[in-house]
Design a protein around this motif. Structure first.
Motif, short mmCIF file in Angstrom:
data_model
loop_
_atom_site.label_atom_id
_atom_site.label_comp_id
_atom_site.label_asym_id
_atom_site.label_seq_id
_atom_site.Cartn_x
_atom_site.Cartn_y
_atom_site.Cartn_z
N GLY A 125 -5.54 -3.68 11.65
CA GLY A 125 -5.05 -3.22 10.36
C GLY A 125 -3.88 -4.07 9.89
N VAL A 126 -3.54 -3.93 8.61
CA VAL A 126 -2.46 -4.76 8.06
C VAL A 126 -1.09 -4.16 8.34
N GLY A 127 -1.05 -2.97 8.92
CA GLY A 127 0.24 -2.35 9.21
C GLY A 127 0.86 -1.64 8.02
N LEU A 128 0.04 -0.89 7.32
CA LEU A 128 0.52 -0.15 6.14
C LEU A 128 1.58 0.87 6.54
N LYS A 129 2.52 1.08 5.63
CA LYS A 129 3.55 2.10 5.85
C LYS A 129 3.50 3.22 4.82
N GLY A 130 2.84 2.99 3.70
CA GLY A 130 2.76 4.00 2.66
C GLY A 130 1.90 3.55 1.49
N LEU A 131 1.83 4.37 0.47
CA LEU A 131 0.99 4.08 -0.69
C LEU A 131 1.36 2.77 -1.38
N ASP A 132 2.65 2.48 -1.49
CA ASP A 132 3.08 1.29 -2.21
C ASP A 132 2.55 0.01 -1.57
N ASP A 133 2.29 0.04 -0.29
CA ASP A 133 1.79 -1.15 0.40
C ASP A 133 0.37 -1.51 -0.02
N LEU A 134 -0.34 -0.57 -0.63
CA LEU A 134 -1.72 -0.83 -1.03
C LEU A 134 -1.81 -1.92 -2.09
N GLY A 135 -0.75 -2.12 -2.82
CA GLY A 135 -0.75 -3.14 -3.86
C GLY A 135 -0.49 -4.54 -3.34
N GLY A 136 -0.16 -4.68 -2.05
CA GLY A 136 0.14 -5.98 -1.47
C GLY A 136 -1.08 -6.87 -1.35
N ALA A 137 -0.85 -8.17 -1.25
CA ALA A 137 -1.93 -9.15 -1.18
C ALA A 137 -2.76 -8.99 0.08
N ALA A 138 -2.19 -8.43 1.13
CA ALA A 138 -2.91 -8.28 2.39
C ALA A 138 -4.02 -7.24 2.30
#
Length: 249
Positions: free
Chosen positions: A114-127
């Motif tokens: 996994g990309v190591g998400l921490k929350g909803l805002d991380d979903l917008g990241g390029a990864a």
């Protein structure tokens, strides 16, 4: 006097059994699959002569099946909106409708790689390139997801990344197999997946995840269907549902 043949005796003995045996079909939301399979077996064991046939899919798909004449005795939905539509179409006996469990929405990612998400805002990241969501027209978890992401002002921005799924279990499969970077399922589904997925967050939406159940209006075995609903609300059945992670209604 002519004695009856063995074949006729077997038939005569079988007739009362077939006359007394009943089968009910329970159409239930995909997230209830494991719990309801266990409950169906327990119900059959407690009521000899009654068998339970289970049918699992997204709640909206089950509604479509019933509206097209599928023979169903009990309908259990993962949201109130789908049951409301069933009521509006006069597909259920409204007097038998009950809420029987609750659940919660969670954001998950693959446990491995996994990309190591921490929350909803991380979903917008390029990864994050692919996010599995239930189809909002037929899959309740998709509507709960849309509500949460809209409130966070993320739905429109994330839409190009969405991979549409036909049920919550399909979302779970996509994430568990690492075919997407993230997905939204119920907490009970994440628990079923074990170490294949990791829960990132439990976002709160305005609409509680509440499950209703009702006897279908065209049921040919309404008494047995009502008995099944009563059983689902019993202490024994609620303990089974709790073991799968469902909350009290």
């Amino acid at each position: 006097m002519r004695l009856p043949s063995i074949a006729s005796l077997v038939l005569a003995l079988a007739l009362p059994l077939s006359a007394w045996s009943q089968q009910i079909t329970v159409s239930a939301a995909a997230s209830l699959t494991d719990a309801f399979k266990e409950l169906a077996a327990k119900f059959e064991a407690a009521r000899p002569g009654v068998s339970v046939r289970t049918n699992f899919a997204a709640s909206g798909v089950l509604l479509q099946q019933m509206s097209q004449g599928a023979p169903v005795d009990v309908f259990a939905s993962a949201d109130q909106a789908t049951m409301d539509r069933a009521d509006a179409q006069k597909l259920i006996d409204a007097a038998t409708r009950r809420n029987f469990v609750t659940n919660s929405l969670v954001l998950i990612e693959p446990a491995q790689g996994g990309v190591g998400l921490k929350g909803l805002d991380d979903l917008g990241g390029a990864a994050v390139k692919r996010i599995a969501v239930g189809k909002t027209a037929t899959v309740p978890v998709g509507r709960y997801t849309q509500e949460v992401l809209t409130a966070a002002q993320l739905w429109t921005a994330l839409e190009p990344k969405f991979v549409q799924a036909d049920s919550v279990r399909q979302v779970l499969d996509y994430v568990g197999r690492g075919e997407v970077d993230a997905g939204f399922v119920y907490r009970t589904d994440a628990a079923i997946a074990g170490d294949k997925v990791r829960i990132v967050a439990s976002p709160q939406g305005a609409t509680p995840v509440s499950y209703p159940i009702a006897v279908v209006a065209d049921s040919r075995n309404k008494a047995a269907a009502a008995d099944f609903i009563a059983f689902v609300g019993s202490d024994a059945a609620q303990q089974v549902l709790a073991r799968y992670g469902f909350g009290k209604p």
